[in-house]
Motif scaffolding. Structure first.
Motif, mmCIF file in Angstrom:
data_model
loop_
_atom_site.group_PDB
_atom_site.id
_atom_site.type_symbol
_atom_site.label_atom_id
_atom_site.label_comp_id
_atom_site.label_asym_id
_atom_site.label_seq_id
_atom_site.Cartn_x
_atom_site.Cartn_y
_atom_site.Cartn_z
ATOM 1 N N LEU A 116 0.823 -1.206 0.000
ATOM 2 C CA LEU A 116 0.000 0.000 0.000
ATOM 3 C C LEU A 116 0.864 1.267 0.000
ATOM 4 O O LEU A 116 0.506 2.273 -0.610
ATOM 5 N N MET A 117 2.016 1.212 0.658
ATOM 6 C CA MET A 117 2.925 2.363 0.668
ATOM 7 C C MET A 117 3.451 2.647 -0.731
ATOM 8 O O MET A 117 3.536 3.794 -1.147
ATOM 9 N N ARG A 118 3.792 1.592 -1.459
ATOM 10 C CA ARG A 118 4.271 1.802 -2.831
ATOM 11 C C ARG A 118 3.159 2.371 -3.700
ATOM 12 O O ARG A 118 3.391 3.237 -4.536
ATOM 13 N N GLN A 119 1.938 1.905 -3.511
ATOM 14 C CA GLN A 119 0.816 2.464 -4.273
ATOM 15 C C GLN A 119 0.611 3.940 -3.935
ATOM 16 O O GLN A 119 0.199 4.708 -4.783
ATOM 17 N N ALA A 120 0.907 4.314 -2.691
ATOM 18 C CA ALA A 120 0.767 5.707 -2.257
ATOM 19 C C ALA A 120 2.011 6.530 -2.606
ATOM 20 O O ALA A 120 2.111 7.695 -2.234
ATOM 21 N N GLU A 121 2.954 5.897 -3.320
ATOM 22 C CA GLU A 121 4.191 6.534 -3.766
ATOM 23 C C GLU A 121 5.067 7.012 -2.613
ATOM 24 O O GLU A 121 5.740 8.032 -2.685
ATOM 25 N N LEU A 122 5.059 6.224 -1.521
ATOM 26 C CA LEU A 122 5.952 6.484 -0.395
ATOM 27 C C LEU A 122 7.217 5.661 -0.565
ATOM 28 O O LEU A 122 7.206 4.617 -1.223
ATOM 29 N N THR A 123 8.281 6.095 0.047
ATOM 30 C CA THR A 123 9.517 5.327 0.068
ATOM 31 C C THR A 123 9.388 4.255 1.141
ATOM 32 O O THR A 123 9.096 4.554 2.300
ATOM 33 N N VAL A 124 9.602 3.030 0.745
ATOM 34 C CA VAL A 124 9.507 1.903 1.670
ATOM 35 C C VAL A 124 10.890 1.633 2.264
ATOM 36 O O VAL A 124 11.834 1.393 1.515
ATOM 37 N N PRO A 125 11.010 1.680 3.584
ATOM 38 C CA PRO A 125 12.310 1.374 4.189
ATOM 39 C C PRO A 125 12.580 -0.126 4.154
ATOM 40 O O PRO A 125 11.652 -0.937 4.178
ATOM 41 N N GLY A 126 13.843 -0.491 4.106
ATOM 42 C CA GLY A 126 14.213 -1.899 4.149
ATOM 43 C C GLY A 126 13.847 -2.530 5.480
ATOM 44 O O GLY A 126 13.872 -1.865 6.515
ATOM 45 N N ILE A 127 13.523 -3.798 5.431
ATOM 46 C CA ILE A 127 13.161 -4.525 6.653
ATOM 47 C C ILE A 127 14.161 -5.653 6.891
ATOM 48 O O ILE A 127 14.815 -5.694 7.924
ATOM 49 N N TYR A 128 14.293 -6.561 5.940
ATOM 50 C CA TYR A 128 15.269 -7.659 6.048
ATOM 51 C C TYR A 128 16.334 -7.498 4.969
ATOM 52 O O TYR A 128 16.645 -8.427 4.255
ATOM 53 N N GLY A 129 16.847 -6.323 4.876
ATOM 54 C CA GLY A 129 17.791 -5.965 3.835
ATOM 55 C C GLY A 129 17.283 -4.710 3.165
ATOM 56 O O GLY A 129 16.202 -4.211 3.491
ATOM 57 N N PRO A 130 18.039 -4.171 2.230
ATOM 58 C CA PRO A 130 17.639 -2.910 1.619
ATOM 59 C C PRO A 130 16.390 -3.055 0.746
ATOM 60 O O PRO A 130 16.210 -4.057 0.068
ATOM 61 N N ALA A 131 15.550 -2.042 0.813
ATOM 62 C CA ALA A 131 14.414 -1.952 -0.095
ATOM 63 C C ALA A 131 14.925 -1.452 -1.437
ATOM 64 O O ALA A 131 16.039 -0.939 -1.545
ATOM 65 N N LYS A 132 14.104 -1.585 -2.446
ATOM 66 C CA LYS A 132 14.465 -1.155 -3.797
ATOM 67 C C LYS A 132 15.041 0.258 -3.795
ATOM 68 O O LYS A 132 16.038 0.545 -4.438
ATOM 69 N N GLU A 133 14.404 1.140 -3.040
ATOM 70 C CA GLU A 133 14.814 2.541 -3.006
ATOM 71 C C GLU A 133 16.165 2.742 -2.304
ATOM 72 O O GLU A 133 16.779 3.793 -2.453
ATOM 73 N N GLU A 134 16.620 1.771 -1.560
ATOM 74 C CA GLU A 134 17.857 1.920 -0.785
ATOM 75 C C GLU A 134 19.089 1.323 -1.471
ATOM 76 O O GLU A 134 20.205 1.540 -1.019
ATOM 77 N N TRP A 135 18.903 0.593 -2.547
ATOM 78 C CA TRP A 135 20.038 -0.056 -3.198
ATOM 79 C C TRP A 135 21.107 0.942 -3.614
ATOM 80 O O TRP A 135 22.297 0.688 -3.502
ATOM 81 N N ALA A 136 20.687 2.096 -4.130
ATOM 82 C CA ALA A 136 21.653 3.104 -4.591
ATOM 83 C C ALA A 136 22.558 3.572 -3.459
ATOM 84 O O ALA A 136 23.723 3.908 -3.689
ATOM 85 N N THR A 137 22.059 3.562 -2.234
ATOM 86 C CA THR A 137 22.857 3.945 -1.074
ATOM 87 C C THR A 137 24.080 3.052 -0.941
ATOM 88 O O THR A 137 25.108 3.479 -0.429
ATOM 89 N N PHE A 138 23.960 1.819 -1.412
ATOM 90 C CA PHE A 138 25.051 0.860 -1.316
ATOM 91 C C PHE A 138 25.858 0.801 -2.608
ATOM 92 O O PHE A 138 26.675 -0.096 -2.808
ATOM 93 N N GLY A 139 25.612 1.759 -3.519
ATOM 94 C CA GLY A 139 26.323 1.790 -4.782
ATOM 95 C C GLY A 139 25.950 0.649 -5.700
ATOM 96 O O GLY A 139 26.734 0.211 -6.543
ATOM 97 N N MET A 140 24.733 0.134 -5.536
ATOM 98 C CA MET A 140 24.278 -1.014 -6.335
ATOM 99 C C MET A 140 22.982 -0.653 -7.038
ATOM 100 O O MET A 140 22.255 0.243 -6.622
ATOM 101 N N GLU A 141 22.706 -1.397 -8.074
ATOM 102 C CA GLU A 141 21.423 -1.261 -8.768
ATOM 103 C C GLU A 141 20.484 -2.331 -8.229
ATOM 104 O O GLU A 141 20.892 -3.476 -8.011
ATOM 105 N N ALA A 142 19.238 -1.960 -8.031
ATOM 106 C CA ALA A 142 18.250 -2.925 -7.542
ATOM 107 C C ALA A 142 18.089 -4.049 -8.555
ATOM 108 O O ALA A 142 18.104 -3.802 -9.767
ATOM 109 N N PRO A 143 17.921 -5.287 -8.076
ATOM 110 C CA PRO A 143 17.701 -6.408 -9.005
ATOM 111 C C PRO A 143 16.450 -6.180 -9.849
ATOM 112 O O PRO A 143 15.471 -5.645 -9.368
ATOM 113 N N LYS A 144 16.503 -6.571 -11.099
ATOM 114 C CA LYS A 144 15.343 -6.464 -11.997
ATOM 115 C C LYS A 144 14.397 -7.626 -11.742
ATOM 116 O O LYS A 144 14.830 -8.746 -11.519
ATOM 117 N N MET A 145 13.126 -7.344 -11.797
ATOM 118 C CA MET A 145 12.129 -8.385 -11.572
ATOM 119 C C MET A 145 11.677 -8.953 -12.880
ATOM 120 O O MET A 145 11.641 -8.452 -13.887
#
Length: 167
Positions: free
Chosen positions: A138-167
């Motif tokens: 629901l947060m993604r539908q509301a266009e909110l940034t989802v924080p990581g829970i058990y590792g980085p969320a899609k929006e946080e990958w760049a913080t680690f200098g990585m690209e989010a995996p493609k689905m």
């Protein structure tokens, strides 16, 4: 099932921390986000997550302060996040002051089944995790940034200098 109170407390420390982080990312406007009018809104799921600490624990002999009615839903995201923090802290304090490892073996009636308190504590974590998953969608539908829970969320990958995996 938890057999040691300390094991639950360590698990809850992490789980409640990420739940609070998720709730803190909500906005007042996002509380009305829904999949359909037949489903709960993001605010209703969030407030239910707050209240379920008391609702689920009410099956035990623990006494602590926390909201126990998940309706009506508050219209303040900050109030929901603050209420979660208060309920969680009060719950943890009651466990530390009122229970020992032996209490985890005590059997209670939960939805018509006799289960040990240690299983009820596991259910509480699983129930919270279930609703966190609903909230992230629901947060993604509301266009909110989802924080990581058990590792980085899609929006946080760049913080680690990585690209989010493609689905």
């Amino acid at each position: 099932m938890f057999l040691k109170l300390d094991h639950f407390l360590k698990s809850w420390e992490y789980e409640s921390g990420v739940t609070h982080k998720l709730l803190s990312a909500l906005t007042d406007d996002s509380l009305n986000q829904e999949i359909t009018s037949q489903n709960w809104t993001l605010g209703r799921v969030a407030w239910h997550t707050v209240c379920s600490i008391r609702i689920i624990a009410s099956n035990t002999n623990l006494t602590f302060e926390a909201p126990a009615k998940d309706w009506p839903v508050p219209d303040s995201a900050q109030f929901i996040a603050d209420s979660y923090k208060q309920a969680s802290n009060s719950f943890i304090q009651s466990l530390r002051n009122q229970w020992s490892d032996k209490d985890l073996e005590e059997r209670i009636n939960f939805f018509g089944q006799e289960i040990p308190n240690g299983s009820l504590l596991l259910f509480l974590i699983q129930h919270q995790n279930h609703h966190r998953g609903q909230m992230t969608v629901l947060m993604r539908q509301a266009e909110l940034t989802v924080p990581g829970i058990y590792g980085p969320a899609k929006e946080e990958w760049a913080t680690f200098g990585m690209e989010a995996p493609k689905m």
